[in-house]
Design a protein around this motif. Structure first.
Motif, PDB file in Angstrom:
ATOM      1  N   GLY A  56      77.071  74.853  62.391  1.00 26.82           N
ATOM      2  CA  GLY A  56      75.503  75.014  62.207  1.00 26.82           C
ATOM      3  C   GLY A  56      75.345  76.133  61.864  1.00 26.82           C
ATOM      4  N   THR A  58      76.113  68.556  71.401  1.00 18.66           N
ATOM      5  CA  THR A  58      76.431  67.732  70.107  1.00 18.66           C
ATOM      6  C   THR A  58      74.601  67.896  69.594  1.00 18.66           C
ATOM      7  OG1 THR A  58      74.513  66.037  71.711  1.00 18.66           O
ATOM      8  CG2 THR A  58      76.809  66.405  72.201  1.00 18.66           C
ATOM      9  N   CYS A  59      74.081  66.761  68.773  1.00 20.78           N
ATOM     10  CA  CYS A  59      72.254  67.505  67.995  1.00 20.78           C
ATOM     11  C   CYS A  59      71.855  67.260  69.718  1.00 20.78           C
ATOM     12  CB  CYS A  59      72.774  66.412  66.837  1.00 20.78           C
ATOM     13  SG  CYS A  59      73.471  67.042  65.509  1.00 20.78           S
ATOM     14  N   THR A 103      70.237  70.302  70.794  1.00 20.10           N
ATOM     15  CA  THR A 103      69.664  71.315  70.041  1.00 20.10           C
ATOM     16  C   THR A 103      67.412  71.862  70.168  1.00 20.10           C
ATOM     17  OG1 THR A 103      68.545  69.702  68.147  1.00 20.10           O
ATOM     18  CG2 THR A 103      70.632  71.359  68.178  1.00 20.10           C
ATOM     19  N   GLN A 159      69.169  75.396  65.828  1.00 22.36           N
ATOM     20  CA  GLN A 159      68.943  74.793  65.720  1.00 22.36           C
ATOM     21  C   GLN A 159      70.457  74.525  64.758  1.00 22.36           C
ATOM     22  OE1 GLN A 159      66.012  72.160  64.859  1.00 22.36           O
ATOM     23  NE2 GLN A 159      68.157  71.425  63.719  1.00 22.36           N
ATOM     24  N   THR A 193      73.809  70.505  60.988  1.00 21.79           N
ATOM     25  CA  THR A 193      74.187  69.660  60.599  1.00 21.79           C
ATOM     26  C   THR A 193      73.819  68.514  61.102  1.00 21.79           C
ATOM     27  OG1 THR A 193      75.594  70.023  62.353  1.00 21.79           O
ATOM     28  CG2 THR A 193      76.662  70.059  60.553  1.00 21.79           C
ATOM     29  N   CYS A 194      72.470  68.795  61.773  1.00 25.02           N
ATOM     30  CA  CYS A 194      71.570  67.959  63.070  1.00 25.02           C
ATOM     31  C   CYS A 194      70.425  67.160  62.492  1.00 25.02           C
ATOM     32  CB  CYS A 194      71.135  68.615  64.827  1.00 25.02           C
ATOM     33  SG  CYS A 194      73.309  69.216  65.073  1.00 25.02           S
TER      34      CYS A 194
END
Length: 346
Positions: free
Chosen positions: A6, A109-110, A113, A135, A138-139
């Protein structure tokens, strides 16, 4: 998720150190900042939100998940005197709070963010808010699930230039929207609003300062440092469903040339030397150059916490040469004039 997966966007601020013309800035002139540092472990990546320039007379600090301070988003509350931490409704069980004000996010994890907010409370009851945004590429959400968001263009704005707060993923069948600026924990300054079928409204103080576009984006003209802050966009669709998005706009002044100081440029071998980089700018980071190359610290060299002072102890013949310091912020950098250290004859 590994740190290579990321790209992190850091909002208010990018990692900076605040200085005065006396190099080390007292706590009364420094503003708290947050520096995200990515760590990767076998179990999963983690991010340490490092707090800088925390007030010395700190009574307590609180961390929140999101840009808005509320009980539902409170991750943790830490009382300094008793060294006790109470976790709130926003605590997932993966956050660790440190007594220096920093926050560790483990196994990210996402869902982790977005914005994080640090609130400091001094013994004189003065409170300050600092925001940071994480941020990762990949999310990104699929188009059907994309949420309202705001992007600052450019990301780092030079004072005097224009800044566009560009809205993305605007809800369909929009009924109304408004722009506001966060003033403190409970107050917002309303800048502009519009009922889509009626005439728009603009605050008198912003009539010659901003332009509101049909796509609900907001353009700031001839920005000043007073425009720095957290901005909020609120939308209402035909079903009266409300969405909010936040963006931190940071306006920077170009830095001025620093001055490098030392008591004497003629140094006795085995003595101690202190080089001080003086800058009249705030929000700058420091870098050192030796003989036109980035300085490689030896076991005899140390830097002050903000890197504005270089200590050499003991001074040896291989340290003779030309020194310079560089001050920089996200939009500019300046290098001092060279200072030559020579060895005193025995």
């Amino acid at each position: 998720m590994s740190s290579s997966q990321g790209v992190m966007e850091v909002i208010s601020p990018t990692p900076i150190y605040i200085e005065s013309s006396h190099c080390e800035c007292p706590s009364t002139c420094a503003q708290p900042t947050i520096e995200p540092v990515i760590h990767s472990t076998a179990e999963g990546a983690s991010v340490l939100l490092v707090a800088h320039s925390i007030p010395e007379n700190l009574e307590a600090f609180l961390w929140y998940k999101g840009a808005i301070v509320s009980k539902n988003s409170e991750v943790a509350w830490h009382h300094v005197a008793s060294s006790t931490t109470v976790f709130g409704l926003g605590h997932s069980g993966r956050e660790i709070v440190y007594s220096n004000g920093s926050l560790l996010l483990q196994n990210i994890t996402c869902n982790d963010t977005g914005f994080y907010t640090l609130r400091t409370l001094n013994t004189d009851q003065k409170t300050e808010l600092v925001h940071v945004k994480l941020q990762f590429d990949t999310c990104r959400l699929p188009p059907s699930a994309a949420k309202l968001s705001i992007e600052s263009e450019p990301l780092n704005v030079v004072e005097g230039e224009n800044a566009l707060l560009l809205a993305h993923n605007i809800p369909e069948k929009l009924r109304a929207f408004s722009w506001s600026k966060e003033i403190d924990i409970v107050n917002r300054l309303k800048i502009a609003s519009k009922l889509t079928a009626k005439k728009s409204w603009l605050a008198p103080a912003y009539k010659n300062k901003v332009t509101m576009y049909p796509n609900i984006s907001l353009l700031f003209h001839n920005t000043t440092q007073e425009d720095t802050g957290l901005y909020v966009l609120q939308t209402v669709n035909r079903k009266f469903e409300v969405q909010e998005a936040h963006v931190y706009l940071h306006i920077y002044k170009p830095v001025t040339q620093p001055i490098l100081r030392v008591i004497s440029t003629t140094v006795t071998e085995q003595s101690s030397v202190v080089l001080t980089c003086l800058s009249g700018d705030t929000g700058v980071s420091f870098h050192w150059i030796f003989n036109n190359h980035s300085l490689q610290l030896t076991e005899r060299m140390t830097l002050s916490p903000t890197k504005c002072r270089l200590f050499i102890d003991p001074f040896r013949r291989e340290d003779v040469g030309e020194y310079q310091c560089v001050v920089s912020n996200p939009v500019s950098s300046k290098t001092s004039l060279p200072l030559n250290l020579v060895m005193k004859n025995a």
